[in-house]
Design a protein around this motif. Structure first.
Motif, PDB file in Angstrom:
ATOM      1  N   VAL A  12      17.705  63.361  65.008  1.00  0.00           N
ATOM      2  CA  VAL A  12      17.087  62.453  64.785  1.00  0.00           C
ATOM      3  C   VAL A  12      16.552  62.147  63.484  1.00  0.00           C
ATOM      4  N   SER A  13      15.924  63.295  63.530  1.00  0.00           N
ATOM      5  CA  SER A  13      14.411  62.787  62.737  1.00  0.00           C
ATOM      6  C   SER A  13      15.537  62.704  61.463  1.00  0.00           C
ATOM      7  N   LEU A  14      16.240  63.943  60.773  1.00  0.00           N
ATOM      8  CA  LEU A  14      16.919  63.986  59.770  1.00  0.00           C
ATOM      9  C   LEU A  14      17.745  62.884  59.430  1.00  0.00           C
ATOM     10  N   ALA A  15      18.809  62.739  60.679  1.00  0.00           N
ATOM     11  CA  ALA A  15      18.879  61.215  59.858  1.00  0.00           C
ATOM     12  C   ALA A  15      18.500  60.421  59.941  1.00  0.00           C
ATOM     13  N   VAL A  16      17.490  59.517  59.908  1.00  0.00           N
ATOM     14  CA  VAL A  16      16.166  58.441  59.922  1.00  0.00           C
ATOM     15  C   VAL A  16      16.110  59.049  58.621  1.00  0.00           C
ATOM     16  N   ILE A  17      15.750  60.395  58.385  1.00  0.00           N
ATOM     17  CA  ILE A  17      15.594  60.657  56.566  1.00  0.00           C
ATOM     18  C   ILE A  17      16.302  60.307  56.357  1.00  0.00           C
ATOM     19  N   PHE A  18      17.522  60.394  55.986  1.00  0.00           N
ATOM     20  CA  PHE A  18      18.840  60.021  55.317  1.00  0.00           C
ATOM     21  C   PHE A  18      19.191  58.690  55.050  1.00  0.00           C
ATOM     22  N   LEU A  19      18.873  57.886  56.153  1.00  0.00           N
ATOM     23  CA  LEU A  19      18.659  55.991  56.397  1.00  0.00           C
ATOM     24  C   LEU A  19      18.088  55.817  55.785  1.00  0.00           C
ATOM     25  N   ILE A  20      16.842  56.743  55.255  1.00  0.00           N
ATOM     26  CA  ILE A  20      15.911  56.081  54.387  1.00  0.00           C
ATOM     27  C   ILE A  20      16.131  55.984  53.029  1.00  0.00           C
ATOM     28  N   ILE A  24      16.466  53.563  50.014  1.00  0.00           N
ATOM     29  CA  ILE A  24      16.165  52.944  48.705  1.00  0.00           C
ATOM     30  C   ILE A  24      17.112  52.956  47.997  1.00  0.00           C
ATOM     31  N   GLY A  25      17.855  53.893  47.661  1.00  0.00           N
ATOM     32  CA  GLY A  25      18.965  54.386  46.777  1.00  0.00           C
ATOM     33  C   GLY A  25      19.676  52.855  46.662  1.00  0.00           C
ATOM     34  N   GLY A  29      19.376  49.575  43.289  1.00  0.00           N
ATOM     35  CA  GLY A  29      21.085  49.762  42.947  1.00  0.00           C
ATOM     36  C   GLY A  29      22.176  50.662  42.364  1.00  0.00           C
ATOM     37  N   GLN A  30      21.977  51.839  43.144  1.00  0.00           N
ATOM     38  CA  GLN A  30      22.478  53.147  42.701  1.00  0.00           C
ATOM     39  C   GLN A  30      23.888  52.924  43.369  1.00  0.00           C
ATOM     40  N   PHE A  31      24.114  51.941  43.877  1.00  0.00           N
ATOM     41  CA  PHE A  31      25.893  51.674  44.561  1.00  0.00           C
ATOM     42  C   PHE A  31      26.371  50.674  43.851  1.00  0.00           C
ATOM     43  N   GLU A  32      25.937  50.258  43.090  1.00  0.00           N
ATOM     44  CA  GLU A  32      26.148  48.246  42.902  1.00  0.00           C
ATOM     45  C   GLU A  32      27.319  49.261  41.115  1.00  0.00           C
TER      46      GLU A  32
END
Length: 61
Positions: A12-20, A24-25, A29-32
């Motif tokens: 769960v903590s790893l999933a939260v880190i990836f979500l954050i 941020i990305g 605008g990383q995925f624009e």
């Protein structure tokens, strides 16, 4: 049984880190522009041909 609790907390903590990191990305605008990099490779040869036409090689050299 204790290892199961530890694994759940870690996942769960790893999933939260990836979500954050994803949020941020996305805010930066990383995925624009997801269309042009995929299409750019298709037109790469045409750009090279246009440059060769603009600057012809000297046959005497």
């Amino acid at each position: 049984m204790e290892i199961l609790y530890l694994m759940i907390i870690c996942s769960v903590s790893l999933a939260v880190i990836f979500l954050i990191i994803f949020i941020i990305g996305a805010k930066k605008g990383q995925f624009e522009d997801d269309e042009s990099p995929a299409v750019r490779i298709l037109f790469d040869d045409e750009v090279k041909r246009e440059k060769e036409i603009e600057t012809p090689k000297n046959e005497n050299e």
